[in-house]
Every structure is written in structure tokens, then in C-alpha cells.
Design a protein around this motif. Structure first.
Motif, PDB file in Angstrom:
ATOM      1  N   LYS A 132       0.846  -1.189   0.000  1.00 27.12           N
ATOM      2  CA  LYS A 132       0.000   0.000   0.000  1.00 27.12           C
ATOM      3  C   LYS A 132       0.888   1.248   0.000  1.00 27.12           C
ATOM      4  O   LYS A 132       1.696   1.453   0.901  1.00 27.12           O
ATOM      5  N   ILE A 133       0.704   2.062  -1.026  1.00 27.02           N
ATOM      6  CA  ILE A 133       1.468   3.300  -1.181  1.00 27.02           C
ATOM      7  C   ILE A 133       0.508   4.471  -1.021  1.00 27.02           C
ATOM      8  O   ILE A 133      -0.583   4.474  -1.602  1.00 27.02           O
ATOM      9  N   VAL A 134       0.910   5.451  -0.240  1.00 26.33           N
ATOM     10  CA  VAL A 134       0.117   6.680  -0.114  1.00 26.33           C
ATOM     11  C   VAL A 134       0.917   7.818  -0.730  1.00 26.33           C
ATOM     12  O   VAL A 134       2.071   8.048  -0.383  1.00 26.33           O
ATOM     13  N   PHE A 135       0.284   8.509  -1.671  1.00 26.12           N
ATOM     14  CA  PHE A 135       0.940   9.554  -2.452  1.00 26.12           C
ATOM     15  C   PHE A 135       0.241  10.883  -2.220  1.00 26.12           C
ATOM     16  O   PHE A 135      -0.979  10.988  -2.340  1.00 26.12           O
ATOM     17  N   PHE A 136       1.015  11.908  -1.850  1.00 25.65           N
ATOM     18  CA  PHE A 136       0.471  13.267  -1.776  1.00 25.65           C
ATOM     19  C   PHE A 136       1.467  14.222  -2.400  1.00 25.65           C
ATOM     20  O   PHE A 136       2.660  13.951  -2.462  1.00 25.65           O
ATOM     21  N   THR A 137       0.972  15.342  -2.891  1.00 23.43           N
ATOM     22  CA  THR A 137       1.851  16.221  -3.656  1.00 23.43           C
ATOM     23  C   THR A 137       1.296  17.640  -3.696  1.00 23.43           C
ATOM     24  O   THR A 137       0.132  17.886  -3.364  1.00 23.43           O
ATOM     25  N   ASP A 138       2.161  18.590  -4.068  1.00 23.20           N
ATOM     26  CA  ASP A 138       1.764  19.976  -4.339  1.00 23.20           C
ATOM     27  C   ASP A 138       0.998  20.611  -3.180  1.00 23.20           C
ATOM     28  O   ASP A 138      -0.109  21.112  -3.353  1.00 23.20           O
ATOM     29  N   THR A 139       1.603  20.619  -2.014  1.00 25.89           N
ATOM     30  CA  THR A 139       0.975  21.275  -0.867  1.00 25.89           C
ATOM     31  C   THR A 139       1.047  22.799  -0.989  1.00 25.89           C
ATOM     32  O   THR A 139       0.164  23.510  -0.512  1.00 25.89           O
ATOM     33  N   HIS A 140       2.101  23.318  -1.575  1.00 23.74           N
ATOM     34  CA  HIS A 140       2.235  24.765  -1.805  1.00 23.74           C
ATOM     35  C   HIS A 140       1.928  25.584  -0.554  1.00 23.74           C
ATOM     36  O   HIS A 140       1.182  26.571  -0.593  1.00 23.74           O
ATOM     37  N   PHE A 141       2.525  25.167   0.572  1.00 19.03           N
ATOM     38  CA  PHE A 141       2.292  25.930   1.791  1.00 19.03           C
ATOM     39  C   PHE A 141       2.794  27.362   1.620  1.00 19.03           C
ATOM     40  O   PHE A 141       3.890  27.601   1.095  1.00 19.03           O
ATOM     41  N   ASN A 164      -1.941   8.942   8.061  1.00 19.40           N
ATOM     42  CA  ASN A 164      -1.702   7.923   9.089  1.00 19.40           C
ATOM     43  C   ASN A 164      -2.883   6.982   9.264  1.00 19.40           C
ATOM     44  O   ASN A 164      -2.700   5.806   9.601  1.00 19.40           O
ATOM     45  N   GLU A 165      -4.086   7.461   9.013  1.00 21.80           N
ATOM     46  CA  GLU A 165      -5.266   6.593   9.073  1.00 21.80           C
ATOM     47  C   GLU A 165      -5.199   5.478   8.039  1.00 21.80           C
ATOM     48  O   GLU A 165      -5.806   4.419   8.220  1.00 21.80           O
ATOM     49  N   LEU A 166      -4.456   5.689   6.961  1.00 22.33           N
ATOM     50  CA  LEU A 166      -4.394   4.711   5.872  1.00 22.33           C
ATOM     51  C   LEU A 166      -3.382   3.599   6.122  1.00 22.33           C
ATOM     52  O   LEU A 166      -3.351   2.619   5.386  1.00 22.33           O
ATOM     53  N   GLU A 167      -2.543   3.763   7.134  1.00 26.03           N
ATOM     54  CA  GLU A 167      -1.558   2.740   7.526  1.00 26.03           C
ATOM     55  C   GLU A 167      -0.736   2.277   6.316  1.00 26.03           C
ATOM     56  O   GLU A 167      -0.732   1.103   5.946  1.00 26.03           O
ATOM     57  N   ALA A 168      -0.015   3.205   5.739  1.00 21.81           N
ATOM     58  CA  ALA A 168       0.737   2.950   4.514  1.00 21.81           C
ATOM     59  C   ALA A 168       1.983   2.117   4.761  1.00 21.81           C
ATOM     60  O   ALA A 168       2.614   2.200   5.819  1.00 21.81           O
ATOM     61  N   ASP A 169       2.344   1.331   3.747  1.00 21.55           N
ATOM     62  CA  ASP A 169       3.655   0.689   3.735  1.00 21.55           C
ATOM     63  C   ASP A 169       4.715   1.698   3.294  1.00 21.55           C
ATOM     64  O   ASP A 169       5.818   1.730   3.826  1.00 21.55           O
ATOM     65  N   TYR A 217       3.651   8.507   9.280  1.00 25.77           N
ATOM     66  CA  TYR A 217       4.310   7.210   9.479  1.00 25.77           C
ATOM     67  C   TYR A 217       4.082   6.296   8.277  1.00 25.77           C
ATOM     68  O   TYR A 217       2.983   6.238   7.722  1.00 25.77           O
ATOM     69  N   ALA A 218       5.131   5.595   7.893  1.00 28.68           N
ATOM     70  CA  ALA A 218       5.035   4.550   6.871  1.00 28.68           C
ATOM     71  C   ALA A 218       5.929   3.400   7.311  1.00 28.68           C
ATOM     72  O   ALA A 218       7.083   3.622   7.694  1.00 28.68           O
ATOM     73  N   LYS A 219       5.405   2.207   7.221  1.00 36.84           N
ATOM     74  CA  LYS A 219       6.128   1.041   7.734  1.00 36.84           C
ATOM     75  C   LYS A 219       7.487   0.861   7.083  1.00 36.84           C
ATOM     76  O   LYS A 219       8.475   0.524   7.737  1.00 36.84           O
ATOM     77  N   SER A 220       7.566   1.127   5.782  1.00 37.60           N
ATOM     78  CA  SER A 220       8.819   0.880   5.045  1.00 37.60           C
ATOM     79  C   SER A 220       9.453   2.142   4.480  1.00 37.60           C
ATOM     80  O   SER A 220      10.278   2.073   3.580  1.00 37.60           O
ATOM     81  N   GLY A 221       9.072   3.293   5.001  1.00 39.37           N
ATOM     82  CA  GLY A 221       9.793   4.508   4.634  1.00 39.37           C
ATOM     83  C   GLY A 221       8.974   5.562   3.902  1.00 39.37           C
ATOM     84  O   GLY A 221       7.912   5.281   3.343  1.00 39.37           O
TER      85      GLY A 221
END
Length: 273
Positions: A48-57, A74-79, A111-115
Motif C-alpha cells: 500500500k502506497i500513499v501519495f500526496f503532492t503539491d501542498t504549496h504551503f 496515518n489513518e491509511l496505515e501505509a507501507d 508514518y510509513a512502515k517501510s519509509g
């Protein structure tokens, strides 16, 4: 007849006003999770990969949103968690107003289990962000890949991160992937996906386009930034599977319409043969 036209004009004015309020104050503050599944012929563990991008804070999208972003991820418990670039909108312009300590704390608790992995976007070079981006992301626990790869043996996935297509530096030969591994490829601008070659399974993750940010037929494609090519947003299966996220933050103007800020949950599955 005059009364009828007055009613029509009043209804039109109300529609324009409500649309403006929605695009300015409602949609930019929403955040959804979209799920996709990608099958591969490779013999590999589900991932399971969680991808986010372009926050532009910055001035258009403040760092206070980072807490919700971290909670959702974190709710998605990503690898694996992947960030596709453009952390800040314009660092030099906005740095006095940004609470960098808070932002670092919130991104650090993802958090991601594998980085966690990240690449440079064009705004991470422009606007003075190049001075701090790599160090900042590393302090948040992300491994920043610049024309580099990382092999995750437990899943049989090779994560490949390319430098920014517009402002970075990538030798043409780097886009030729020679291993037979399943490649998870991160390139901020989707135009970079058109020159990636190689065997093995491939999935490319990009952002940059914001889906046009305000999605209006014909107008949107005319307003896409350089590096978008023919890509707007969503999943493209040919010639190589590419997911182009419409991202999270705002740039150029403080509106979103029909481009709700998104986090992408991707499941990599071995195809049953």
C-alpha cells in the motif's frame, strides 16, 4: 417580461456568488482520499502506497492544514509514503509567515512502515526553497531521491525518484530503467513520464498540474503549467501507467473548482494468472 429578466439575472448573480464562495472558501479546505489498484505480473507482496503532492504551503494555503494531511495519511496505515514535490509555494515571499517548526512536526509524524520518500518539484527550486528543501524534508523523515533509486526487498519494489523536469538536471540516460524490478517512479511533472523507458513493471506518480485547479472545459487545458504536456489529472494507462494527482494546495490564485484536494491510496497487487 422585465420581471422575468430580473429573476433570471438575480438567479445568475446568486449562482456566481455561491460558486465564488465555494471555490474560494469551501473546496480548498476539503481533503479526500482516492483509491486505485494496480496489478502486476511480478511475483511480489501486496503493498500500500500513499501519495500526496503539491501542498504549496504559503500565503494561499497555510501550514495549519498539515495536521489534517498527516492525520489522513496515518489513518491509511501505509507501507510507503511518497511526496511528489512543491512543498512551498514561494518560500522567499512567505517564509516570515510560515511556522516551519509546526510544519516540520506535523510532516515528521507521518508514518510509513517501510519509509517515506520525496522528490523535488519546480517550486522546491524556485522561490528560494532550494536552500532548505532537502534538509527540511530529511528532518521530517523523508528520503529525498534526486535521480536515485531505493530497492525495497520485502515488496520487490524499486522506487525511482527523478529530479525536477523543468528546473532540475537529469541526464537522458537516467530515464532508461534497466532492471527487471517493479518500478515505482516519481517525477513531479507528468511530461517526464513520456521519456521513461525500461522493462519490468512500471507505475509513475506525478503532480504539478493541479488538474488546472479550476476545472473548466477548454479553459483548463489552456492554463496548464509547462511540463504538463497532455496530462491533466487522473489515471492514464497508456503507454505506461501514470497517475497525475491534482494535488492539495493552491498557487497563482486562491480558488479550486472541481479539483478537491486529494491524497492517493495505491494498492500494488500481483495479478492472479
Amino acid at each position: 417580461m422585465k420581471k422575468r429578466w430580473k429573476r433570471i439575472l438575480s438567479a445568475l448573480a446568486a449562482f456566481i456568488f455561491l460558486s465564488f464562495c465555494y471555490a474560494r472558501y469551501v473546496e480548498p479546505n476539503l481533503l479526500v482520499v482516492k483509491e486505485i489498484a494496480v496489478e502486476t505480473d511480478k511475483d511480489m507482496e501486496e503493498c500500500k502506497i500513499v501519495f500526496f503532492t503539491d501542498t504549496h504551503f504559503g500565503s494561499l494555503y497555510d501550514e495549519g492544514h498539515a495536521g489534517e494531511i498527516a492525520d489522513k495519511i496515518n489513518e491509511l496505515e501505509a507501507d510507503i509514503v511518497v511526496f511528489g514535490g512543491d512543498l512551498f509555494d514561494n518560500y522567499t515571499r512567505d517564509r516570515e509567515m510560515l511556522d516551519l517548526e509546526y510544519l516540520q512536526k506535523e510532516l515528521g509524524r507521518i508514518y510509513a512502515k517501510s519509509g517515506k520518500y520525496a522528490v523535488f518539484g519546480n517550486h522546491d527550486y524556485g522561490g528560494g526553497a532550494s536552500r532548505i528543501y532537502r534538509e527540511f524534508m530529511e528532518e521530517c523523515g523523508f528520503c529525498v531521491l534526486v535521480n536515485e533509486s531505493a530497492f525495497l526487498e520485502e515488496y520487490g519494489i524499486e522506487i525511482v525518484g527523478f529530479d525536477d523536469y523543468l528546473l532540475g538536471g537529469t541526464e537522458p540516460d537516467s530515464y532508461l530503467l534497466q532492471s527487471e524490478n517493479f518500478h515505482l517512479i516519481i517525477t513531479h511533472e507528468p511530461a517526464g513520464s513520456k521519456i521513461v523507458e525500461g522493462s519490468g513493471g512500471n507505475l509513475i506518480l506525478s503532480g504539478h498540474t493541479h488538474g488546472g485547479q479550476v476545472s473548466i472545459p477548454y479553459f483548463t487545458r489552456k492554463r496548464l503549467p509547462a511540463g504538463s504536456d497532455q496530462f491533466v489529472k487522473g489515471f492514464y494507462k497508456e503507454p505506461v501507467p501514470v497517475y497525475v494527482s491534482s494535488g492539495i494546495g493552491l498557487t497563482r490564485y486562491p480558488f479550486r473548482m472541481f479539483n478537491i484536494p486529494e491524497i492517493i491510496e495505491i494498492r500494488i497487487l500481483a495479478r492472479n494468472i
